[in-house]
Design a protein around this motif. Structure first.
Motif, short mmCIF file in Angstrom:
data_model
loop_
_atom_site.label_atom_id
_atom_site.label_comp_id
_atom_site.label_asym_id
_atom_site.label_seq_id
_atom_site.Cartn_x
_atom_site.Cartn_y
_atom_site.Cartn_z
N PRO A 47 31.74 62.71 7.40
CA PRO A 47 30.68 61.83 7.90
C PRO A 47 30.70 61.65 9.42
O PRO A 47 29.67 61.31 10.00
CB PRO A 47 30.93 60.50 7.18
CG PRO A 47 32.34 60.57 6.73
CD PRO A 47 32.66 62.01 6.52
N ASP A 48 31.83 61.91 10.06
CA ASP A 48 31.92 61.77 11.52
C ASP A 48 32.03 63.10 12.24
O ASP A 48 32.33 63.14 13.43
CB ASP A 48 33.12 60.88 11.88
CG ASP A 48 32.99 59.49 11.29
OD1 ASP A 48 31.88 58.93 11.33
OD2 ASP A 48 34.00 58.97 10.77
N SER A 49 31.78 64.19 11.52
CA SER A 49 31.91 65.52 12.13
C SER A 49 30.77 65.77 13.12
O SER A 49 29.74 65.09 13.11
CB SER A 49 31.86 66.60 11.03
OG SER A 49 30.56 66.66 10.48
N LYS A 50 30.96 66.77 13.96
CA LYS A 50 29.90 67.16 14.90
C LYS A 50 28.63 67.57 14.14
O LYS A 50 27.52 67.21 14.55
CB LYS A 50 30.38 68.29 15.80
CG LYS A 50 29.35 68.68 16.86
CD LYS A 50 29.97 69.53 17.93
CE LYS A 50 28.98 69.89 19.01
NZ LYS A 50 28.65 68.81 19.91
N SER A 52 27.57 66.45 11.24
CA SER A 52 26.92 65.23 10.76
C SER A 52 26.25 64.48 11.89
O SER A 52 25.10 64.04 11.76
CB SER A 52 27.97 64.35 10.06
OG SER A 52 27.36 63.16 9.59
N ARG A 53 26.93 64.32 13.00
CA ARG A 53 26.34 63.61 14.15
C ARG A 53 25.08 64.32 14.62
O ARG A 53 24.06 63.69 14.87
CB ARG A 53 27.36 63.48 15.28
CG ARG A 53 28.51 62.53 14.96
CD ARG A 53 29.36 62.21 16.19
NE ARG A 53 29.72 63.35 17.01
CZ ARG A 53 30.81 64.10 16.87
NH1 ARG A 53 31.66 63.82 15.89
NH2 ARG A 53 31.06 65.10 17.69
N HIS A 56 22.21 63.87 12.00
CA HIS A 56 21.64 62.52 11.95
C HIS A 56 20.70 62.30 13.14
O HIS A 56 19.70 61.59 13.02
CB HIS A 56 22.74 61.46 11.92
CG HIS A 56 23.26 61.19 10.56
ND1 HIS A 56 24.34 61.83 10.03
CD2 HIS A 56 22.80 60.36 9.59
CE1 HIS A 56 24.55 61.41 8.80
NE2 HIS A 56 23.62 60.52 8.50
#
Length: 127
Positions: A47-50, A52-53, A56
């Protein structure tokens, strides 16, 4: 709707390379396990991976897929992430997709989320 040729590729153990757009506009590409969920394409990540970022912020994606039996036939998907799945529902998808690649359930060491991609362009072969 996914074509039968694309579904065949995505339901195999082919490795995909997922391209996203970084905050500065630069492309970011990473290998991912890939699968299908209904008529959509799914990949998973932290959820905090590059990945995912990036997704989003800008949901546009491109996937390039190489099959083991014919790695030089182009398989391309372009589309947008239209949904994120987490929790138990995500782990069911993660285990199903990862099961094509590894013989054990996916490790639970870190959280995972599933990006659901609506394909806008799909192509198998030069056509």
């Amino acid at each position: 709707m996914l074509t039968s040729d694309l579904r065949r590729v995505l339901d195999s153990a082919a490795i995909a390379h997922l391209a996203t757009v970084s905050a500065d506009g630069a492309p970011h590409v990473a290998p991912v396990f890939v699968g299908t969920e209904g008529d959509r394409v799914v990949v998973f990540t932290g959820p905090d991976s590059k990945k995912s970022r990036n997704l989003h912020r800008d949901p546009r994606v491109a996937l390039s897929v190489a099959t083991a039996d014919d790695p030089f036939t182009p398989v391309v998907v372009r589309g947008r992430v239209i949904e994120w799945i987490d929790g138990d529902e995500a782990w069911e998808i993660v285990d199903r997709v990862a099961g094509k690649y590894i013989p054990v359930p996916y490790p639970r060491d870190d959280a995972r989320v599933v990006a659901v991609i609506e394909p806008e362009v799909q192509r198998v072969g030069m056509g």
